[in-house]
Write a protein that holds these residues in place. Structure first.
Motif, PDB file in Angstrom:
ATOM      1  N   ASN A  11       0.752  -1.185  -0.182  1.00 38.04           N
ATOM      2  CA  ASN A  11       0.024  -0.055   0.028  1.00 38.04           C
ATOM      3  C   ASN A  11       0.899   1.288  -0.031  1.00 38.04           C
ATOM      4  O   ASN A  11       1.706   1.501   0.774  1.00 38.04           O
ATOM      5  CB  ASN A  11      -0.854   0.161   1.175  1.00 38.04           C
ATOM      6  CG  ASN A  11      -1.659  -0.934   1.206  1.00 38.04           C
ATOM      7  OD1 ASN A  11      -2.201  -1.695   0.341  1.00 38.04           O
ATOM      8  ND2 ASN A  11      -1.856  -1.718   2.494  1.00 38.04           N
ATOM      9  N   PHE A  51       0.523   5.884  -0.268  1.00 32.19           N
ATOM     10  CA  PHE A  51      -0.642   6.681   0.082  1.00 32.19           C
ATOM     11  C   PHE A  51      -0.051   8.416  -0.343  1.00 32.19           C
ATOM     12  O   PHE A  51       1.124   8.541  -0.129  1.00 32.19           O
ATOM     13  CB  PHE A  51      -1.170   6.899   1.447  1.00 32.19           C
ATOM     14  CG  PHE A  51      -1.312   5.449   2.112  1.00 32.19           C
ATOM     15  CD1 PHE A  51      -0.717   4.695   2.481  1.00 32.19           C
ATOM     16  CD2 PHE A  51      -2.926   5.117   1.974  1.00 32.19           C
ATOM     17  CE1 PHE A  51      -1.189   3.508   2.912  1.00 32.19           C
ATOM     18  CE2 PHE A  51      -3.352   4.009   2.487  1.00 32.19           C
ATOM     19  CZ  PHE A  51      -2.473   3.067   2.892  1.00 32.19           C
ATOM     20  N   PHE A 101      -4.536   6.403  -2.994  1.00 31.68           N
ATOM     21  CA  PHE A 101      -3.875   5.607  -2.384  1.00 31.68           C
ATOM     22  C   PHE A 101      -3.727   4.533  -3.463  1.00 31.68           C
ATOM     23  O   PHE A 101      -4.720   4.565  -4.512  1.00 31.68           O
ATOM     24  CB  PHE A 101      -4.086   5.082  -0.950  1.00 31.68           C
ATOM     25  CG  PHE A 101      -5.474   4.558  -0.902  1.00 31.68           C
ATOM     26  CD1 PHE A 101      -6.833   5.481  -0.813  1.00 31.68           C
ATOM     27  CD2 PHE A 101      -5.743   3.171  -0.747  1.00 31.68           C
ATOM     28  CE1 PHE A 101      -7.939   4.753  -0.767  1.00 31.68           C
ATOM     29  CE2 PHE A 101      -7.059   2.584  -1.002  1.00 31.68           C
ATOM     30  CZ  PHE A 101      -8.178   3.391  -0.778  1.00 31.68           C
ATOM     31  N   TYR A 125      -3.132   0.034  -3.767  1.00 34.22           N
ATOM     32  CA  TYR A 125      -3.089  -1.097  -2.853  1.00 34.22           C
ATOM     33  C   TYR A 125      -2.166  -2.267  -3.517  1.00 34.22           C
ATOM     34  O   TYR A 125      -2.301  -3.277  -3.240  1.00 34.22           O
ATOM     35  CB  TYR A 125      -4.305  -1.656  -2.435  1.00 34.22           C
ATOM     36  CG  TYR A 125      -5.476  -1.854  -3.239  1.00 34.22           C
ATOM     37  CD1 TYR A 125      -6.220  -0.698  -3.647  1.00 34.22           C
ATOM     38  CD2 TYR A 125      -5.657  -3.042  -3.890  1.00 34.22           C
ATOM     39  CE1 TYR A 125      -7.446  -1.059  -4.586  1.00 34.22           C
ATOM     40  CE2 TYR A 125      -6.552  -3.142  -4.920  1.00 34.22           C
ATOM     41  CZ  TYR A 125      -7.295  -2.232  -5.225  1.00 34.22           C
ATOM     42  OH  TYR A 125      -8.500  -2.531  -6.281  1.00 34.22           O
ATOM     43  N   GLU A 146      -6.873   4.282  -5.967  1.00 33.67           N
ATOM     44  CA  GLU A 146      -8.369   4.534  -5.192  1.00 33.67           C
ATOM     45  C   GLU A 146      -8.314   6.091  -5.006  1.00 33.67           C
ATOM     46  O   GLU A 146      -7.367   6.455  -4.566  1.00 33.67           O
ATOM     47  CB  GLU A 146      -8.618   3.703  -4.009  1.00 33.67           C
ATOM     48  CG  GLU A 146      -8.859   2.422  -4.248  1.00 33.67           C
ATOM     49  CD  GLU A 146     -10.014   1.929  -4.900  1.00 33.67           C
ATOM     50  OE1 GLU A 146     -10.441   1.061  -5.366  1.00 33.67           O
ATOM     51  OE2 GLU A 146     -10.860   2.851  -4.864  1.00 33.67           O
ATOM     52  N   PRO A 177       2.341  -1.949   5.108  1.00 34.04           N
ATOM     53  CA  PRO A 177       1.977  -3.433   4.526  1.00 34.04           C
ATOM     54  C   PRO A 177       0.617  -3.794   4.568  1.00 34.04           C
ATOM     55  O   PRO A 177      -0.152  -3.040   4.987  1.00 34.04           O
ATOM     56  CB  PRO A 177       2.993  -4.495   5.299  1.00 34.04           C
ATOM     57  CG  PRO A 177       2.655  -3.366   6.718  1.00 34.04           C
ATOM     58  CD  PRO A 177       2.673  -2.173   6.367  1.00 34.04           C
ATOM     59  N   SER A 178       0.143  -4.804   3.737  1.00 30.78           N
ATOM     60  CA  SER A 178      -1.183  -5.386   3.674  1.00 30.78           C
ATOM     61  C   SER A 178      -1.461  -6.182   5.036  1.00 30.78           C
ATOM     62  O   SER A 178      -2.567  -6.848   4.817  1.00 30.78           O
ATOM     63  CB  SER A 178      -1.543  -5.961   2.383  1.00 30.78           C
ATOM     64  OG  SER A 178      -0.710  -7.218   2.183  1.00 30.78           O
ATOM     65  N   ASP A 179      -0.686  -6.229   5.876  1.00 27.30           N
ATOM     66  CA  ASP A 179      -1.043  -7.232   7.177  1.00 27.30           C
ATOM     67  C   ASP A 179      -1.993  -6.436   7.960  1.00 27.30           C
ATOM     68  O   ASP A 179      -2.455  -5.381   7.585  1.00 27.30           O
ATOM     69  CB  ASP A 179      -0.001  -7.614   7.804  1.00 27.30           C
ATOM     70  CG  ASP A 179       0.896  -6.397   8.312  1.00 27.30           C
ATOM     71  OD1 ASP A 179       2.170  -6.716   8.572  1.00 27.30           O
ATOM     72  OD2 ASP A 179       0.391  -5.341   8.462  1.00 27.30           O
ATOM     73  N   TYR A 226      -1.710  -2.083  10.074  1.00 26.81           N
ATOM     74  CA  TYR A 226      -2.172  -0.455   9.533  1.00 26.81           C
ATOM     75  C   TYR A 226      -1.251   0.451   9.881  1.00 26.81           C
ATOM     76  O   TYR A 226      -1.782   1.657   9.402  1.00 26.81           O
ATOM     77  CB  TYR A 226      -3.875  -0.475  10.534  1.00 26.81           C
ATOM     78  CG  TYR A 226      -4.718  -1.543  10.284  1.00 26.81           C
ATOM     79  CD1 TYR A 226      -4.910  -2.352  11.210  1.00 26.81           C
ATOM     80  CD2 TYR A 226      -5.036  -1.741   8.935  1.00 26.81           C
ATOM     81  CE1 TYR A 226      -5.770  -3.478  10.958  1.00 26.81           C
ATOM     82  CE2 TYR A 226      -5.994  -2.836   8.618  1.00 26.81           C
ATOM     83  CZ  TYR A 226      -6.497  -3.803   9.852  1.00 26.81           C
ATOM     84  OH  TYR A 226      -7.394  -4.677   9.473  1.00 26.81           O
ATOM     85  N   GLU A 227       0.025   0.244  10.290  1.00 29.35           N
ATOM     86  CA  GLU A 227       0.769   1.082  10.446  1.00 29.35           C
ATOM     87  C   GLU A 227       1.095   1.851   9.303  1.00 29.35           C
ATOM     88  O   GLU A 227       1.775   0.888   8.276  1.00 29.35           O
ATOM     89  CB  GLU A 227       2.080   0.938  11.452  1.00 29.35           C
ATOM     90  CG  GLU A 227       2.858   1.900  11.691  1.00 29.35           C
ATOM     91  CD  GLU A 227       4.270   1.447  12.489  1.00 29.35           C
ATOM     92  OE1 GLU A 227       3.891   0.237  13.035  1.00 29.35           O
ATOM     93  OE2 GLU A 227       5.260   1.858  12.250  1.00 29.35           O
ATOM     94  N   GLN A 228       1.519   3.233   8.999  1.00 27.33           N
ATOM     95  CA  GLN A 228       1.842   3.787   7.885  1.00 27.33           C
ATOM     96  C   GLN A 228       3.223   4.422   8.304  1.00 27.33           C
ATOM     97  O   GLN A 228       3.399   4.986   9.202  1.00 27.33           O
ATOM     98  CB  GLN A 228       0.948   4.911   7.269  1.00 27.33           C
ATOM     99  CG  GLN A 228      -0.356   4.269   6.884  1.00 27.33           C
ATOM    100  CD  GLN A 228      -1.152   5.201   6.141  1.00 27.33           C
ATOM    101  OE1 GLN A 228      -0.918   6.214   5.801  1.00 27.33           O
ATOM    102  NE2 GLN A 228      -2.498   4.725   5.913  1.00 27.33           N
ATOM    103  N   TYR A 229       4.145   4.393   6.889  1.00 24.17           N
ATOM    104  CA  TYR A 229       5.467   4.950   7.214  1.00 24.17           C
ATOM    105  C   TYR A 229       5.407   5.976   6.339  1.00 24.17           C
ATOM    106  O   TYR A 229       5.167   5.895   5.255  1.00 24.17           O
ATOM    107  CB  TYR A 229       6.533   3.938   7.058  1.00 24.17           C
ATOM    108  CG  TYR A 229       6.471   2.572   8.001  1.00 24.17           C
ATOM    109  CD1 TYR A 229       5.555   1.601   7.725  1.00 24.17           C
ATOM    110  CD2 TYR A 229       7.451   2.657   9.035  1.00 24.17           C
ATOM    111  CE1 TYR A 229       5.513   0.445   8.691  1.00 24.17           C
ATOM    112  CE2 TYR A 229       7.331   1.645   9.815  1.00 24.17           C
ATOM    113  CZ  TYR A 229       6.267   0.597   9.814  1.00 24.17           C
ATOM    114  OH  TYR A 229       6.422  -0.730  10.562  1.00 24.17           O
TER     115      TYR A 229
END
Lengths: 113, 115
Positions: free
Chosen positions: A31, A33, A48, A50, A56, A95-97, A100-103
């Motif tokens: 993912n 964004f 974003f 995926y 999307e 990651p798609s796990d 949900y954390e975004q870097y």
């Protein structure tokens, strides 16, 4: 360490120019964004993606488009820059796990004159 | 739809004093909650997150937050702040209903620590 890099820290463009903002991540995240950040408004999601070639719309996609031809790279395109697109642009990946954390990258401060 | 309200746009505090930054969320389903910090001229860095389990979550730099489902809150606290904690803090929420669930961010709280 996850690394998200953005092509420019500061950018000055003229009204009507086509602008490309590039973002690259090195952790094989699915993912990616694009946000813009404005004082008092927080972060607002523009687009974003995926997966490669998938995109999307976020909350404020008008005036923007994106491209994701490779997994590690996500580009934001301003087709015809306007002064109201002067802002800080932040790229993020995740990651798609189920974490949900975004870097986040360091951001690009774009000024349109 | 999910939303986040950060009740204070600025919080001034003296060094070594305790601080609480408030965050309330709105969602009709279970949520996952985050606090991020942004130092001047930098991107966002994760401070802590709540996904499940203990409602008291400890993060980096001595920060902690408590998830309160009945009050739909996730307030951030630190017992003693330093000058270096001066930064903008963002609360974020996701409903986590897919692998690419997006985060909804609050408008941010600027923490201003003075000597």
């Amino acid at each position: 360490d996850v690394k998200v890099t953005q092509s420019s820290r500061y950018l000055v463009k003229r009204t009507g120019e086509k602008v490309f903002l590039e973002c690259v991540q090195d952790m094989d995240h699915e993912n990616m964004f694009w946000y813009r950040q404005d004082p008092g408004l927080g972060l607002r999601l523009i687009y974003f993606s995926y997966d490669v070639k998938m995109k999307e719309k976020g909350d404020i996609p008008e005036g923007y488009s994106v491209s994701r031809e490779k997994k590690e790279r996500f580009s934001l395109i301003l087709e015809s820059a306007s002064t109201n697109q002067t802002s800080m642009y932040l790229c993020a990946s995740s990651p798609s796990d189920s974490s949900y954390e975004q870097y986040f990258g360091p951001g690009t401060r774009l000024t349109v004159t | 739809a999910q939303s986040v309200t950060q009740l204070d746009s600025q919080v001034p505090v003296f060094e070594e004093a305790p601080v609480e930054l408030r965050c309330n969320y709105s969602s009709s389903v279970s949520v996952y909650l985050f606090w991020y910090v942004q130092y001047p001229n930098q991107g966002l860095q994760l401070l802590l997150k709540y996904l499940s389990g203990s409602t008291l979550v400890k993060g980096i730099n001595g920060f902690e937050a408590e998830f309160n489902k009945s009050q739909t809150s996730f307030h951030l606290r630190k017992p003693s702040v330093h000058i270096s904690d001066t930064a903008e803090y963002f609360c974020a929420v996701t409903e986590g209903n897919s692998g690419y669930s997006t985060l909804t961010f609050g408008k941010g709280t600027m923490l201003l620590v003075s000597p």
